[in-house]
Motif scaffolding. Structure first.
Motif, PDB file in Angstrom:
ATOM      1  N   GLU A 141       0.818  -1.210   0.000  1.00  0.00           N
ATOM      2  CA  GLU A 141       0.000   0.000   0.000  1.00  0.00           C
ATOM      3  C   GLU A 141       0.853   1.262   0.000  1.00  0.00           C
ATOM      4  N   GLU A 142       0.236   2.337  -0.470  1.00  0.00           N
ATOM      5  CA  GLU A 142       0.769   3.683  -0.292  1.00  0.00           C
ATOM      6  C   GLU A 142      -0.174   4.358   0.689  1.00  0.00           C
ATOM      7  N   PHE A 143       0.372   5.084   1.651  1.00  0.00           N
ATOM      8  CA  PHE A 143      -0.458   5.693   2.680  1.00  0.00           C
ATOM      9  C   PHE A 143       0.180   6.989   3.149  1.00  0.00           C
ATOM     10  N   ILE A 144      -0.554   7.714   3.978  1.00  0.00           N
ATOM     11  CA  ILE A 144      -0.056   8.936   4.595  1.00  0.00           C
ATOM     12  C   ILE A 144       0.180   8.632   6.073  1.00  0.00           C
ATOM     13  N   THR A 145       1.371   8.948   6.559  1.00  0.00           N
ATOM     14  CA  THR A 145       1.672   8.676   7.963  1.00  0.00           C
ATOM     15  C   THR A 145       0.823   9.564   8.864  1.00  0.00           C
ATOM     16  N   GLU A 146       0.696   9.129  10.105  1.00  0.00           N
ATOM     17  CA  GLU A 146      -0.027   9.922  11.098  1.00  0.00           C
ATOM     18  C   GLU A 146       0.655  11.289  11.247  1.00  0.00           C
ATOM     19  N   PRO A 147      -0.108  12.299  11.660  1.00  0.00           N
ATOM     20  CA  PRO A 147       0.499  13.631  11.850  1.00  0.00           C
ATOM     21  C   PRO A 147       1.714  13.615  12.783  1.00  0.00           C
ATOM     22  N   GLY A 148       1.678  12.800  13.827  1.00  0.00           N
ATOM     23  CA  GLY A 148       2.804  12.726  14.756  1.00  0.00           C
ATOM     24  C   GLY A 148       4.065  12.146  14.137  1.00  0.00           C
ATOM     25  N   LEU A 149       3.905  11.494  12.977  1.00  0.00           N
ATOM     26  CA  LEU A 149       5.044  10.927  12.253  1.00  0.00           C
ATOM     27  C   LEU A 149       5.353  11.726  10.996  1.00  0.00           C
ATOM     28  N   GLY A 150       4.777  12.910  10.898  1.00  0.00           N
ATOM     29  CA  GLY A 150       5.099  13.801   9.791  1.00  0.00           C
ATOM     30  C   GLY A 150       4.011  13.981   8.755  1.00  0.00           C
ATOM     31  N   GLY A 151       2.981  13.125   8.745  1.00  0.00           N
ATOM     32  CA  GLY A 151       1.896  13.268   7.784  1.00  0.00           C
ATOM     33  C   GLY A 151       2.366  13.231   6.337  1.00  0.00           C
ATOM     34  N   ALA A 152       3.317  12.359   6.032  1.00  0.00           N
ATOM     35  CA  ALA A 152       3.921  12.305   4.696  1.00  0.00           C
ATOM     36  C   ALA A 152       3.553  11.003   3.985  1.00  0.00           C
ATOM     37  N   PRO A 153       3.623  11.005   2.656  1.00  0.00           N
ATOM     38  CA  PRO A 153       3.370   9.772   1.912  1.00  0.00           C
ATOM     39  C   PRO A 153       4.447   8.726   2.207  1.00  0.00           C
ATOM     40  N   GLU A 154       4.031   7.475   2.316  1.00  0.00           N
ATOM     41  CA  GLU A 154       4.943   6.351   2.548  1.00  0.00           C
ATOM     42  C   GLU A 154       4.458   5.159   1.739  1.00  0.00           C
ATOM     43  N   LEU A 155       5.372   4.256   1.463  1.00  0.00           N
ATOM     44  CA  LEU A 155       5.054   2.978   0.839  1.00  0.00           C
ATOM     45  C   LEU A 155       5.276   1.880   1.873  1.00  0.00           C
ATOM     46  N   ARG A 156       4.325   0.947   1.956  1.00  0.00           N
ATOM     47  CA  ARG A 156       4.477  -0.184   2.883  1.00  0.00           C
ATOM     48  C   ARG A 156       4.723  -1.452   2.060  1.00  0.00           C
ATOM     49  N   PHE A 157       5.829  -2.117   2.375  1.00  0.00           N
ATOM     50  CA  PHE A 157       6.190  -3.379   1.749  1.00  0.00           C
ATOM     51  C   PHE A 157       6.059  -4.501   2.778  1.00  0.00           C
ATOM     52  N   ARG A 158       5.833  -5.703   2.286  1.00  0.00           N
ATOM     53  CA  ARG A 158       5.747  -6.881   3.148  1.00  0.00           C
ATOM     54  C   ARG A 158       6.705  -7.942   2.614  1.00  0.00           C
ATOM     55  N   ILE A 159       7.437  -8.572   3.537  1.00  0.00           N
ATOM     56  CA  ILE A 159       8.323  -9.683   3.194  1.00  0.00           C
ATOM     57  C   ILE A 159       7.871 -10.894   3.992  1.00  0.00           C
ATOM     58  N   ASP A 160       7.543 -11.981   3.309  1.00  0.00           N
ATOM     59  CA  ASP A 160       7.144 -13.231   3.966  1.00  0.00           C
ATOM     60  C   ASP A 160       8.409 -13.909   4.496  1.00  0.00           C
ATOM     61  N   VAL A 161       8.436 -14.230   5.776  1.00  0.00           N
ATOM     62  CA  VAL A 161       9.617 -14.869   6.367  1.00  0.00           C
ATOM     63  C   VAL A 161       9.337 -16.325   6.768  1.00  0.00           C
ATOM     64  N   ARG A 162       8.179 -16.860   6.424  1.00  0.00           N
ATOM     65  CA  ARG A 162       7.810 -18.228   6.834  1.00  0.00           C
ATOM     66  C   ARG A 162       8.720 -19.293   6.235  1.00  0.00           C
ATOM     67  N   GLU A 163       9.257 -19.036   5.065  1.00  0.00           N
ATOM     68  CA  GLU A 163      10.083 -20.046   4.383  1.00  0.00           C
ATOM     69  C   GLU A 163      11.552 -19.980   4.784  1.00  0.00           C
ATOM     70  N   LEU A 164      11.893 -19.029   5.651  1.00  0.00           N
ATOM     71  CA  LEU A 164      13.291 -18.890   6.066  1.00  0.00           C
ATOM     72  C   LEU A 164      13.634 -19.940   7.109  1.00  0.00           C
ATOM     73  N   GLY A 165      14.939 -20.245   7.208  1.00  0.00           N
ATOM     74  CA  GLY A 165      15.412 -21.238   8.166  1.00  0.00           C
ATOM     75  C   GLY A 165      15.341 -20.874   9.570  1.00  0.00           C
TER      76      GLY A 165
END
Length: 192
Positions: free
Chosen positions: A168-192
């Motif tokens: 997703e692309e989202f806007i951070t909360e005002p306390g965190l600057g209220g700026a656009p951010e990108l959220r990435f996800r990495i699946d770690v279930r297959e890691l050792g």
């Protein structure tokens, strides 16, 4: 040096002089609060052993976290590791909430990292993230979320090189600057 020369080390008295030197050169471990570097220097000067101990806080016993716009929020369990190639290169942090993948809204991601400018472009951030992902699996996470700004193409490459998928692309909360951010996800279930 090649990324294969990079190690993740635990903060220690042995490595502290390199960390101090980076802070004195103006580097900050917090990309939302540049003043965090100066604050850490003051803490180190006052109580170096306490400072080092506070970087590994798996029970979230430390003080609240300062927000960029003022105020504080509760600390999450987590720890920092330092990037080392014979000298200090940067840091990477893992934070979580016990028994869940969820994070509170004031925490932008499970992992945050930064490489000192004079060591950038060497693949160190990619290698550090790759090395830390098994730790996330070991503490029981199924996936990690990492955020970056839309204009930080280097960070996006680091995340994608480690299996990150844009969720997703989202806007951070005002306390965190209220700026656009990108959220990435990495699946770690297959890691050792």
């Amino acid at each position: 040096m090649p990324p294969s020369a990079l190690q993740l080390v635990w903060p220690s008295p042995e490595h502290l002089p390199g960390y101090i030197a980076a802070l004195e050169r103006g580097w900050s471990p917090n990309n939302l609060r540049a003043e965090a570097g100066r604050e850490e220097l003051a803490l180190i000067r006052t109580d170096p052993d306490g400072f080092l101990a506070g970087l590994v806080d798996r029970e979230a016993k430390g003080p609240p976290i300062a927000l960029p716009t003022g105020g504080t929020v509760p600390r999450l369990p987590g720890y920092r590791r330092w990037l080392w190639d014979g000298e200090f290169c940067g840091s990477i942090q893992l934070r979580w909430q016990p028994s869940t993948n969820a994070l509170p809204s004031y925490c932008l991601g499970h992992i945050g990292y930064g490489v000192v400018p004079w060591k950038s472009g060497r693949g160190y951030a990619t290698a550090a993230l790759r090395a830390l992902l098994p730790d996330a699996r070991a503490i029981g996470l199924d996936h990690v979320e990492i955020t970056t700004s839309p204009d930080n193409l280097a960070s996006q490459r680091v995340i994608r090189a480690n299996g990150g998928v844009l969720v997703e692309e989202f806007i951070t909360e005002p306390g965190l600057g209220g700026a656009p951010e990108l959220r990435f996800r990495i699946d770690v279930r297959e890691l050792g």
